[in-house]
Design a protein around this motif. Structure first.
Motif, PDB file in Angstrom:
ATOM      1  N   ARG A 243      30.209  12.493 -49.708  1.00 31.87           N
ATOM      2  CA  ARG A 243      29.653  12.949 -48.463  1.00 31.87           C
ATOM      3  C   ARG A 243      30.545  13.607 -47.445  1.00 31.87           C
ATOM      4  N   LEU A 244      31.917  13.745 -47.459  1.00 29.89           N
ATOM      5  CA  LEU A 244      32.762  14.591 -46.608  1.00 29.89           C
ATOM      6  C   LEU A 244      32.519  15.740 -47.226  1.00 29.89           C
ATOM      7  N   ALA A 245      32.505  15.810 -48.683  1.00 28.29           N
ATOM      8  CA  ALA A 245      32.351  17.341 -49.339  1.00 28.29           C
ATOM      9  C   ALA A 245      31.079  17.835 -48.682  1.00 28.29           C
ATOM     10  N   GLU A 246      29.972  17.013 -48.875  1.00 32.21           N
ATOM     11  CA  GLU A 246      28.594  17.674 -48.367  1.00 32.21           C
ATOM     12  C   GLU A 246      28.630  18.162 -46.847  1.00 32.21           C
ATOM     13  N   ALA A 247      29.421  17.274 -45.942  1.00 32.90           N
ATOM     14  CA  ALA A 247      29.464  17.799 -44.525  1.00 32.90           C
ATOM     15  C   ALA A 247      30.344  19.095 -44.495  1.00 32.90           C
ATOM     16  N   ASN A 248      31.356  19.147 -45.456  1.00 30.12           N
ATOM     17  CA  ASN A 248      32.284  20.498 -45.335  1.00 30.12           C
ATOM     18  C   ASN A 248      31.483  21.726 -45.959  1.00 30.12           C
ATOM     19  N   ALA A 249      30.507  21.536 -46.508  1.00 30.70           N
ATOM     20  CA  ALA A 249      29.690  22.707 -47.168  1.00 30.70           C
ATOM     21  C   ALA A 249      28.841  23.247 -45.943  1.00 30.70           C
ATOM     22  N   VAL A 250      28.433  22.382 -44.693  1.00 31.00           N
ATOM     23  CA  VAL A 250      27.527  22.740 -43.830  1.00 31.00           C
ATOM     24  C   VAL A 250      28.272  24.234 -43.231  1.00 31.00           C
ATOM     25  N   ASP A 251      27.360  25.173 -43.023  1.00 31.49           N
ATOM     26  CA  ASP A 251      27.857  26.602 -42.489  1.00 31.49           C
ATOM     27  C   ASP A 251      28.656  25.990 -40.964  1.00 31.49           C
TER      28      ASP A 251
ATOM     29  N   LEU B 171      27.876  24.562 -36.959  1.00 32.46           N
ATOM     30  CA  LEU B 171      28.403  23.378 -36.237  1.00 32.46           C
ATOM     31  C   LEU B 171      29.092  23.812 -34.936  1.00 32.46           C
ATOM     32  N   LEU B 172      29.736  24.943 -34.993  1.00 33.59           N
ATOM     33  CA  LEU B 172      30.253  25.693 -33.736  1.00 33.59           C
ATOM     34  C   LEU B 172      29.261  25.554 -32.659  1.00 33.59           C
ATOM     35  N   ARG B 173      27.961  25.998 -33.051  1.00 35.72           N
ATOM     36  CA  ARG B 173      27.035  26.170 -32.013  1.00 35.72           C
ATOM     37  C   ARG B 173      26.530  24.651 -31.542  1.00 35.72           C
ATOM     38  N   ARG B 174      26.538  23.636 -32.422  1.00 39.30           N
ATOM     39  CA  ARG B 174      26.139  22.324 -32.168  1.00 39.30           C
ATOM     40  C   ARG B 174      27.092  21.980 -30.950  1.00 39.30           C
ATOM     41  N   LEU B 175      28.344  22.439 -31.282  1.00 38.78           N
ATOM     42  CA  LEU B 175      29.625  21.903 -30.409  1.00 38.78           C
ATOM     43  C   LEU B 175      29.489  22.763 -29.010  1.00 38.78           C
ATOM     44  N   GLY B 176      28.660  23.622 -28.480  1.00 37.59           N
ATOM     45  CA  GLY B 176      28.507  24.521 -27.420  1.00 37.59           C
ATOM     46  C   GLY B 176      29.120  25.760 -27.551  1.00 37.59           C
ATOM     47  N   SER B 177      29.637  26.319 -28.629  1.00 33.85           N
ATOM     48  CA  SER B 177      30.333  27.578 -28.857  1.00 33.85           C
ATOM     49  C   SER B 177      29.126  28.622 -29.128  1.00 33.85           C
ATOM     50  N   SER B 178      29.723  29.840 -29.105  1.00 28.76           N
ATOM     51  CA  SER B 178      28.848  30.906 -29.247  1.00 28.76           C
ATOM     52  C   SER B 178      29.797  32.265 -29.554  1.00 28.76           C
ATOM     53  N   PRO B 179      29.459  33.066 -30.200  1.00 30.67           N
ATOM     54  CA  PRO B 179      30.175  34.204 -30.540  1.00 30.67           C
ATOM     55  C   PRO B 179      30.179  35.351 -29.683  1.00 30.67           C
ATOM     56  N   ASP B 180      31.054  36.463 -29.543  1.00 36.43           N
ATOM     57  CA  ASP B 180      31.066  37.423 -28.832  1.00 36.43           C
ATOM     58  C   ASP B 180      30.349  38.605 -29.713  1.00 36.43           C
TER      59      ASP B 180
ATOM     60  N   LYS C 205      38.510  32.054 -34.715  1.00 35.59           N
ATOM     61  CA  LYS C 205      37.800  33.021 -35.782  1.00 35.59           C
ATOM     62  C   LYS C 205      37.468  32.149 -36.968  1.00 35.59           C
ATOM     63  N   VAL C 206      36.259  32.754 -37.320  1.00 39.43           N
ATOM     64  CA  VAL C 206      35.675  32.025 -38.464  1.00 39.43           C
ATOM     65  C   VAL C 206      35.822  32.995 -39.859  1.00 39.43           C
ATOM     66  N   PHE C 207      36.318  32.142 -40.870  1.00 39.54           N
ATOM     67  CA  PHE C 207      36.896  32.822 -42.057  1.00 39.54           C
ATOM     68  C   PHE C 207      35.749  32.694 -43.296  1.00 39.54           C
ATOM     69  N   GLY C 208      35.876  33.386 -44.241  1.00 42.72           N
ATOM     70  CA  GLY C 208      34.666  33.413 -45.401  1.00 42.72           C
ATOM     71  C   GLY C 208      34.761  32.244 -46.309  1.00 42.72           C
ATOM     72  N   ASP C 209      35.656  31.266 -45.853  1.00 45.94           N
ATOM     73  CA  ASP C 209      35.900  30.248 -46.779  1.00 45.94           C
ATOM     74  C   ASP C 209      35.140  28.975 -46.116  1.00 45.94           C
ATOM     75  N   ASN C 210      34.327  29.434 -44.827  1.00 45.07           N
ATOM     76  CA  ASN C 210      33.713  28.279 -44.378  1.00 45.07           C
ATOM     77  C   ASN C 210      34.814  27.397 -43.457  1.00 45.07           C
TER      78      ASN C 210
ATOM     79  N   LYS D  12      43.720  26.970 -40.459  1.00 43.62           N
ATOM     80  CA  LYS D  12      42.332  26.699 -40.663  1.00 43.62           C
ATOM     81  C   LYS D  12      41.641  25.428 -40.773  1.00 43.62           C
ATOM     82  N   ALA D  13      40.516  24.983 -40.107  1.00 44.87           N
ATOM     83  CA  ALA D  13      39.866  23.757 -40.359  1.00 44.87           C
ATOM     84  C   ALA D  13      38.562  23.983 -41.008  1.00 44.87           C
ATOM     85  N   GLY D  14      38.141  22.852 -41.706  1.00 47.44           N
ATOM     86  CA  GLY D  14      36.665  23.206 -42.050  1.00 47.44           C
ATOM     87  C   GLY D  14      35.815  22.422 -41.007  1.00 47.44           C
ATOM     88  N   PRO D  15      34.482  22.330 -41.367  1.00 41.33           N
ATOM     89  CA  PRO D  15      33.594  21.531 -40.383  1.00 41.33           C
ATOM     90  C   PRO D  15      34.030  20.045 -40.036  1.00 41.33           C
TER      91      PRO D  15
END
Length: 334
Positions: free
Chosen positions: A240-248, A252-261, A284-289, A300-303
């Motif tokens: 289940r943790l792996a499933e959550a970490n696979a979410v874009d 998650l950042l948008r749900r946490l109130g963030s937005s990109p410039d 900064k968002v990296f290619g490894d999610n 770097k931190a995953g979801p």
């Protein structure tokens, strides 16, 4: 400006000040042998591993210049600069410009410099330059050329730990090639060198760095020879943790109130930790999610890890949040 309480691990040596409110401390006390051997033996005996340096680490410098060799070993073992606490001040060396490009030199000297010296009184038979006043040490183009291009450099630091460390980091950055290149720690009273490899010019801090880096390689070699064991079935919880970490992670950042410039950097969802209230994008968002805020995250931190830190919840609660679920995993069955 970081505070001591922002660090996970504090490394002490002989004469280091006491440190309250740090999660973990490790003592690195030089052992027997010459100046280089004793520091490396102390590093080996400390129990530190490369994995310790994935967290926020700070070196607690003793008074004066006695901690410079230990600091050089820690930088070599970590494979990077680490921050230091000296004379009551946190010195954030890990964020300094790695190339020291701000200092323009006057070009390569007309004659090849086998040895040179920075700081201290003018040395007989050794070209000597000085750094200007100020915490960063103002560097003239002529001084920058000598420091940067001398094959071997003696450094005579100021007497205080804070100024000595600042000078050391600046000089090492000026001499940088693939990595920072460390000078000799000198008193300025050594006799004029007789060869490029003259051992009587002080403590070779570059040799300290290289020996510490070799010690780090021993851990990698040990991992390569690890015994292969039968795979263990993945638990329901870890799936289940792996499933959550696979979410874009951008979702998650948008749900946490963030937005990109417009450049693709995101505003940190932990604005309270920023001196400007999070007004400047810093994630900064990296290619490894995975993502990293240069102020809040040591790496770097995953979801799941990001949600844990932002929402102050457990990993299982973070997985539920990410997957929009109230599912409860039976921990005994998992």
């Amino acid at each position: 400006m970081n505070k001591l309480t922002d660090y996970v691990l504090a490394i002490r040596t002989a004469g280091s000040p006491p440190v309250p409110n740090v999660a973990k401390t490790v003592d690195l006390v030089p052992g027997e042998g010459d100046a280089i051997t004793s520091v490396i033996n102390g590093l080996r005996a400390s129990g530190l591993t490369p994995a310790d340096f994935r967290a926020r680490v700070i070196f607690l410098a003793p008074e004066g210049i006695s901690g410079l060799a230990t600091y050089a070993a820690l930088c070599g073992f970590a494979g990077r600069r680490i921050d230091a606490y000296a004379d009551g001040t946190v010195l954030e060396f890990s964020r300094l410009d790695r190339q020291a490009e701000a200092f323009v030199d006057a070009g390569k000297p007309s004659e090849f410099l086998v040895w040179a010296q920075v700081g201290g009184p003018t040395a007989e038979g050794v070209p000597t330059v000085q750094l200007g006043a100020g915490e960063q040490g103002l560097v003239s183009p002529e001084a920058a050329s000598v420091i940067r291009y001398a094959a071997r450099l003696r450094m005579v630091p100021p007497d205080t730990a804070r100024e000595a460390l600042a000078m050391f980091v600046l000089v090492a950055a000026l001499r940088r090639r693939a990595d920072d290149r460390f000078p000799y720690l000198s008193t300025g009273t050594e006799p004029a060198p007789v060869s490029k490899e003259d051992p009587n010019q002080g403590i070779d801090l570059e040799a300290v760095r290289r020996e510490a880096a070799r010690f780090r390689q021993e851990f990698r070699a040990a991992r390569k020879g690890a015994e292969v064991v039968s795979p263990v079935p993945v638990s329901a919880r870890n799936r289940r943790l792996a499933e959550a970490n696979a979410v874009d992670i951008r979702e998650l950042l948008r749900r946490l109130g963030s937005s990109p410039d417009e450049r693709g950097l995101w505003y940190c969802p932990r604005p309270g930790r920023h001196s400007d209230g999070g007004q400047s994008p810093s994630v900064k968002v990296f290619g490894d999610n995975r993502a990293r805020c240069h102020r809040c995250d040591p790496e770097k931190a995953g979801p799941v890890r990001l949600a844990v830190d932002v929402l102050d919840i457990t990993p299982d609660e973070a997985a539920n949040f990410i997957l929009n679920s109230d599912r409860v995993i039976n921990m005994c069955a998992a």
